[in-house]
Design a protein around this motif. Sequence first.
Motif, mmCIF file in Angstrom:
data_model
loop_
_atom_site.group_PDB
_atom_site.id
_atom_site.type_symbol
_atom_site.label_atom_id
_atom_site.label_comp_id
_atom_site.label_asym_id
_atom_site.label_seq_id
_atom_site.Cartn_x
_atom_site.Cartn_y
_atom_site.Cartn_z
ATOM 1 N N LYS A 171 1.006 -1.136 -0.108
ATOM 2 C CA LYS A 171 0.055 -0.005 -0.155
ATOM 3 C C LYS A 171 0.883 1.223 -0.231
ATOM 4 C CE LYS A 171 -4.356 -1.435 1.905
ATOM 5 N NZ LYS A 171 -5.744 -0.932 2.571
ATOM 6 N N ALA A 172 0.204 2.537 -0.529
ATOM 7 C CA ALA A 172 1.017 3.547 -0.554
ATOM 8 C C ALA A 172 -0.083 4.644 -0.010
ATOM 9 C CB ALA A 172 1.496 3.838 -1.899
ATOM 10 N N ASN A 173 0.142 5.332 0.960
ATOM 11 C CA ASN A 173 -0.588 6.430 1.610
ATOM 12 C C ASN A 173 -1.004 7.670 0.326
ATOM 13 O OD1 ASN A 173 -1.178 4.541 3.663
ATOM 14 N ND2 ASN A 173 0.084 5.958 5.069
ATOM 15 N N HIS A 197 1.881 6.564 -5.016
ATOM 16 C CA HIS A 197 0.916 7.132 -4.094
ATOM 17 C C HIS A 197 -0.590 7.572 -4.724
ATOM 18 C CE1 HIS A 197 3.942 7.253 -0.884
ATOM 19 N NE2 HIS A 197 4.723 7.595 -1.724
ATOM 20 N N TYR A 198 -0.280 7.902 -6.006
ATOM 21 C CA TYR A 198 -1.496 8.119 -6.543
ATOM 22 C C TYR A 198 -2.549 6.896 -6.773
ATOM 23 C CZ TYR A 198 -4.565 8.568 -10.997
ATOM 24 O OH TYR A 198 -5.459 8.732 -11.568
ATOM 25 N N THR A 199 -1.894 5.798 -7.086
ATOM 26 C CA THR A 199 -2.608 4.680 -7.227
ATOM 27 C C THR A 199 -3.222 4.070 -5.828
ATOM 28 O OG1 THR A 199 -1.209 4.098 -8.951
ATOM 29 C CG2 THR A 199 -2.842 2.452 -8.234
ATOM 30 N N GLY A 200 -2.083 4.068 -4.785
ATOM 31 C CA GLY A 200 -2.409 3.767 -3.412
ATOM 32 C C GLY A 200 -2.145 2.304 -3.028
ATOM 33 N N MET A 201 -1.673 1.412 -4.348
ATOM 34 C CA MET A 201 -1.577 0.045 -4.083
ATOM 35 C C MET A 201 -0.593 -0.192 -5.292
ATOM 36 S SD MET A 201 -2.580 -2.628 -2.127
ATOM 37 C CE MET A 201 -1.897 -4.173 -2.514
ATOM 38 N N HIS A 203 1.919 -3.391 -7.118
ATOM 39 C CA HIS A 203 1.862 -4.759 -7.328
ATOM 40 C C HIS A 203 2.942 -5.046 -8.530
ATOM 41 C CE1 HIS A 203 0.115 -8.695 -8.285
ATOM 42 N NE2 HIS A 203 -0.080 -8.812 -6.988
#
Lengths: 343, 453
Positions: A156-158, A241-245, A247
Amino acid sequence: MDPAGIYRTTYLDDMSIVRTKTQWTILISALILTVLAPFYLSKNLIDVMSLSCCILISTLGIQILTGYAGQISVGQAAFYGVGAYASAILVNDLGVPFIFSVFLSGLIAAAVGSAFGIPSLRLKGFYLVMATLAGQIIIIYLVSHMHFTGGMVGHKANYPSIGPLTFDTGPRLFWLNFSFLLLMTLMAKNIVRGRWGRAFIAVRDNDLAANVMGINVYRTKIFAFAVGCFFAGIGGSLAAHYTGMIHPTQFTLMDSIWYLGYIIIGGLSSITGCYFGVIFFVTIKEILTHLPVSAEMAQYILPITDVAFGVVIILILIFDPKGLNHRWELFKGYYRIWPLGYK
Amino acid sequence: MVKRSYNFVVNLVLFTFIPLIAWGLASTPASAQANATGEVYPGINAPWTEPKNVNFKGTITIGDASDLTGPAAKSVSQMSQGLADWFKYQNEFLGGVKGYKITADVVDTKYDSQNVINAFNRFIDEGKVLIYSGMAYTIPASTEIANRRKVPTIGSSGSVTQALLLPEDEAKKDNYFFQMSPVVASRMAILVKFCMDDWKKKGKKGIPKFGTFNCDTQNGHEAATATRIYAEKLGGHFTIHTFHSPSITDAKAQVTALKEAQVDYILNGPDYDQPLTVFALELKRQKSARWKPIFAGHTDFGTAYIDTGNNAFEGNYCYEYCLDWTDTDKPIIAFLHEINKKWHPKISQRPFLYQTGVQAGIVISEVFKRAIEKYGDPKNIDGVKIREVMETLKDFDPLGISGTFTYIHGDHQGTHSLRIAECKDKHLVPVTNFIQAVPLELTERDGKYWLKD
């Protein structure tokens, strides 16, 4: 090429990026229009533009690496991924403020990129492509199987935040990404028109001659990889951080190949060409992906869009192999003397 | 005499009629149950009628982000088609959903993560309150977008991480990802149990050896880990994992490794028809009198068998969490044959995932029906309300096309059962009924637990 009647009398004048009042007017107007875009464009378009800013930053990197320094890489998506993972881990797991994490991610990607650039000291052309291909595969394999990257689950990326300001809406993310794009464009422009840029071009055109001229070819090649991957890292960090996740499946070999496509279609050895390439690809992709077809017909019509995409690319390569930037230069040359052109 | 007659009548009622009525109710076909709730479905539980000419009050449009092109397109695109067919039926024969036309805005995500991210953002920006995702592997980022922006996504994943909330997170978080099948771990538990029973049934001695063949994705690794855990738990002997990329041209290395380990059962989780075909052919090539392993895996194995008709698949098994195209004795499948004859006369065979698209259509229509009943005009309904409504589905029967649907706050698996079918004589022959998955232990609800291998 400057319009007729414009003379440069100092070296500084001659080196300026924006050279005429018209250019300043166009630039400022374009900046104002872009910054205000969230107020008059659809939310979806803003989202697409936001992600495109991240891709563009990474494309600037591969333009420097491949377009200017002549080092062909098919690992740009992996280096973009390194930046994305680095930033997500720095911000979410280690609590590093976002603003530092962006640049740290760029540096981490640069370090990794330099390591994979070492073969460039001995390899050229197709052989170097194979070496960077190995980089793409190794990096993605590692992030898929390492514990701290989240492995197959992803990481995850806040939402990014700078001080009290959190970029948690579409327009805010767009403004953030666009600001970074401007900053990185300026940086790229300065690199390529400076000493390093000239060294890159010299090495690209003839590394033996460059060596004779006193350019340290090895150092130049490694630096080109570092710079190219630094840009990829910054773009990846913003995208995470734009996508939030994030992978591993978001950083594929196909994406790396598209990066080469962006600079070939846009125009090699041109910073403006990156913009043309990415905007062209994203626009065509968006139009063809979101054709207004009924749900019943979608499965028959939408797959054909890939063919249309391919045809458009072939046509551009046939009619303007120097890329869209060349077409733009021809257009500028034409309108500057309009309506009093001569044959 | 009167008393004797009275006792006879009472006994007759108690021991004959009541059990008979109870049995009858329990075994009532899904279509009749649906009828009992007052819903009439022409062609399913009632005779066909002419299409209705309805003046719709408005349109409900959901997003449909599916891989219509790319390595998984062949089967995944069928999900989109199934969904579209159900919506067409819903609009033409059932008058839409509470008077509103229901439709899907389809985006071909082309097996490309950037397309998925853009498609999800676009759907949400356009105000869509539910997204159907028939995507092969690019789900984690899209799930995060759905969670961040609070718009439910219903898809066919199977990942524990996406479907289940950790017990400690249940009070703190909402999950906007909804699945339509048991999680991969539960699927593998059923497969391992099936293989253990098969081993005993065949009277073989010793302990069966298990190996795996899975796609190198999150779901593939979940399947591999689950196979090892359940094989060891149920008394089998786990030997080796093999993985492959989403599209392959040869499976020699994997089959050779499995052969060297002399596995008796090769288990497989979510996968695609192309690599499974390549694998089946290589498996047949390497089989010998001394090594005849049984393969049991993803539903696309069966789809590939039906498509190719190759006897390399024969005698192996696949799992199904929906009815199959050949279940024509079931009203819903007979109905699907009918509508395909009407609307797609050139298509005579539908892969399994078409049924899951129809299954999703039935569930989505029901969700909007309930949402409109509760909140009125669809304009008043947002993603949060849709999620809340979806979590009211308890034992909802999707007209018998699969097991019943239940969504609770921490568990978004949807159906919890699957059956196993054998590849036999160019058909998929069910060899079990729908088997209910055993709920996971609390400690097993952590996705990382299933990603150790």
